[in-house]
Design an enzyme around this catalytic site. Sequence first.
Site, PDB file in Angstrom:
ATOM      1  N   ALA A  15      -4.288   7.458  -4.287  1.00 56.10           N
ATOM      2  CA  ALA A  15      -2.921   7.028  -4.567  1.00 56.10           C
ATOM      3  C   ALA A  15      -2.948   5.514  -4.780  1.00 56.10           C
ATOM      4  O   ALA A  15      -2.989   4.740  -3.828  1.00 56.10           O
ATOM      5  CB  ALA A  15      -1.995   7.406  -3.419  1.00 56.10           C
ATOM      6  N   THR A  44       0.852  -1.193   0.000  1.00 50.36           N
ATOM      7  CA  THR A  44       0.000   0.000   0.000  1.00 50.36           C
ATOM      8  C   THR A  44       0.886   1.240   0.000  1.00 50.36           C
ATOM      9  O   THR A  44       2.072   1.165  -0.319  1.00 50.36           O
ATOM     10  CB  THR A  44      -0.973  -0.016   1.208  1.00 50.36           C
ATOM     11  OG1 THR A  44      -1.929   1.030   1.057  1.00 50.36           O
ATOM     12  CG2 THR A  44      -0.227   0.140   2.525  1.00 50.36           C
ATOM     13  N   ASN A  45       0.310   2.385   0.328  1.00 50.51           N
ATOM     14  CA  ASN A  45       1.085   3.623   0.411  1.00 50.51           C
ATOM     15  C   ASN A  45       0.523   4.489   1.535  1.00 50.51           C
ATOM     16  O   ASN A  45      -0.364   4.062   2.281  1.00 50.51           O
ATOM     17  CB  ASN A  45       1.057   4.365  -0.936  1.00 50.51           C
ATOM     18  CG  ASN A  45      -0.361   4.632  -1.398  1.00 50.51           C
ATOM     19  OD1 ASN A  45      -1.112   5.358  -0.751  1.00 50.51           O
ATOM     20  ND2 ASN A  45      -0.733   4.042  -2.517  1.00 50.51           N
ATOM     21  N   HIS A  46       1.032   5.719   1.658  1.00 52.00           N
ATOM     22  CA  HIS A  46       0.707   6.556   2.812  1.00 52.00           C
ATOM     23  C   HIS A  46      -0.523   7.447   2.616  1.00 52.00           C
ATOM     24  O   HIS A  46      -0.808   8.284   3.465  1.00 52.00           O
ATOM     25  CB  HIS A  46       1.905   7.452   3.155  1.00 52.00           C
ATOM     26  CG  HIS A  46       3.112   6.695   3.620  1.00 52.00           C
ATOM     27  ND1 HIS A  46       3.147   6.027   4.823  1.00 52.00           N
ATOM     28  CD2 HIS A  46       4.326   6.490   3.032  1.00 52.00           C
ATOM     29  CE1 HIS A  46       4.336   5.447   4.964  1.00 52.00           C
ATOM     30  NE2 HIS A  46       5.066   5.715   3.900  1.00 52.00           N
TER      31      HIS A  46
END
Length: 395
Positions: free
Chosen positions: A275, A208-210
């Site tokens: 995102a 995943t990402n932030h």
Amino acid sequence: MLTGKTAVIGVTGSIAAYKIANLARMLVKLHCDVHILMTRNAANFINPITFESLTSHKCLIDTFDRNFEYSVEHVALAKKADVVMIAPASANVIGKIANGIADDMLTTTVIACPCRKIISPAMNHNMYHNPIVQDNIEKLRKYGYEIVEPAHGMLANGDMGDGRMPDEEILLEYIIKEIAYEKDMSGKKVLVTAGATMEAIDPVRYITNHSSGKMGFALARNAMRRGADVTLVMGKCEAEPPMFVNTIRVKSAKEMFDTVMSCAKDADIIVKAAAVADYRPKTVSSEKVKKTDGDMVIELERTDDILASLGKNKKSGQFICGFSMETENLIENSRAKLNKKNANMIVANNLKQEGAGFSGDTNIVTLITEHDEVQLEKMSKDKVAEKIFDFILSR
């Protein structure tokens, strides 16, 4: 936010009247001019002085109060109001208004008001579900009143059931939705993506990402408050989505892609703020994770490019806005993305700038189109969302 706006709040005889003191406080904090009307029964539950101290206006109860300078007070206030909310609204007052009875200051003013009116019923479960009360509520809906659905929970008599007035934060959102903005996006369908996608590696781990989803939520909220019909496709986010939008939750980039492409057919404006993970495990079998000398090796493949697909399938008159998160060469990389993806606009921000990026409540962005390049100073994400739609609507 509500500077120059006037809200008239009608309070009837219910224990839930205590919540309205906090609602009045929150409205005043947003610079709204707040006037409180009370029935005589409401004054048995909360002292009018409480509201007078919070709003700096006399709380109106008596239609023929002689302490005012000469004016027909209910008519004067009705002309001034931008929105009227009756909360809590008793079965008695709902019945009066639905049948045109105006026998006190509250009902007289409400019937005289030409503005939008919002009713928040609060009563016993059985009373709320009484067919007569339901008929009166439906009659108000037919006449254009907005009804706040009561919550299910513990009631004043200790029973569990329907009829509980929602918390004041929810009531505040109804008022903000009505009066915070001009409805310059009315009739437009807006599609917004928000949050991060999650690509499963195994039953425990994922890629995943932030992304927190805050920017996407701000965009969806602003479009909704301006009258748009908003669909929000959201991945993993840190908070609950805004009220009054059609929310679709997804996890993977594939789910995000399929949902966005399906919804995009009917959208006038698309803002891709999510995102999306650039890569996912190549297979879904148990073989996708391999261990070599104690190290985990994952074979990856690229996910579908949502913005490029939107640009490729853009219909006539559709406006597509993407986001660019860069750490260097902000303008050059973002403008290249604008052209490559066939988007109408790119909102670019440099993740190295303090006050910009994922998890914070502020952002610093540059709006880039084929002919324009507008840098915004650091501001709240809600304000950034407002500026983005101002820019889009001016094109």
